[in-house]
Design a protein around this motif. Sequence first.
Motif, short mmCIF file in Angstrom:
data_model
loop_
_atom_site.label_atom_id
_atom_site.label_comp_id
_atom_site.label_asym_id
_atom_site.label_seq_id
_atom_site.Cartn_x
_atom_site.Cartn_y
_atom_site.Cartn_z
N UNK A 48 -17.82 11.92 0.85
CA UNK A 48 -19.15 12.32 0.39
C UNK A 48 -19.93 11.10 -0.10
N UNK A 49 -21.26 11.21 0.03
CA UNK A 49 -22.14 10.13 -0.43
C UNK A 49 -23.11 10.71 -1.44
N UNK A 50 -23.26 10.05 -2.60
CA UNK A 50 -24.18 10.53 -3.63
C UNK A 50 -25.54 9.83 -3.49
N UNK A 51 -26.53 10.17 -4.31
CA UNK A 51 -27.88 9.59 -4.17
C UNK A 51 -27.92 8.08 -4.30
N UNK A 52 -26.95 7.49 -4.96
CA UNK A 52 -26.94 6.03 -5.13
C UNK A 52 -26.25 5.33 -3.96
N UNK A 100 -24.70 13.73 1.35
CA UNK A 100 -24.15 13.63 2.70
C UNK A 100 -22.68 14.04 2.69
N UNK A 101 -22.29 14.78 3.71
CA UNK A 101 -20.87 15.07 3.95
C UNK A 101 -20.47 14.31 5.21
N UNK A 102 -19.43 13.51 5.12
CA UNK A 102 -19.02 12.70 6.25
C UNK A 102 -17.60 13.01 6.71
N UNK A 103 -17.34 12.72 7.97
CA UNK A 103 -16.00 12.92 8.55
C UNK A 103 -15.65 11.68 9.36
#
Length: 204
Positions: A48-52, A100-103
């Motif tokens: 996962x990616x946060x706003x920063x 964002x959700x990443x794989x």
Amino acid sequence: MLNVTGTRLDTSGCAPATGEVTQAKFVATIKTGNVETDQWLWESDFYYVDPTGKVVENIDVTQKADLWFPCTESVLLIKTPPNSIADGSPTLAIPNNSTTIGYHLEAGGVDQRVEWKLPGGLSAAVQSTAAETAESETTTQEQPATTTASETTYPTGTVPGEGADLNSGIPSEWDRDGNGLIDTDAPVGDGDCDNPQCLLGPNG
């Protein structure tokens, strides 16, 4: 190598969301290529990616939130044959501030990365999915069968099956021209009545 479609987040049967993490099923349909692997959409391959822009692995979030038990009806994509299509729903522990959700997948010498943006945030994505599911269930719910009764139109002033005129009480065979009066050649009735006038009685 792998095509992922029909993605949505489903929180049914999952642990209650906390202030920091939401457990959800990552529902998706996959289409595999020629590469074969033990499991597709493995939970440990999500991040996962946060706003920063900070990245955190799903396995680390799961461990910190102590969410090791999967959601009910969570389906793992294990031993999916090459060149096939399958539906799955692995359980994820997603930080609530994720954008964002990443794989990230490495298999057969191929390195593949797929990301899904959450423009309205995780909460909006979950609520949108819940609304779509509810709408779909309402739309596809079986509607009660309706029966339209057949209607038969009878001549005005007649009784079905009897043919008697309700306005005058004169049988149809005595009033062939339909003028409401007994025909002069009407059949003679029972008893001593031997003319059309006496058929009406004393008040006729």
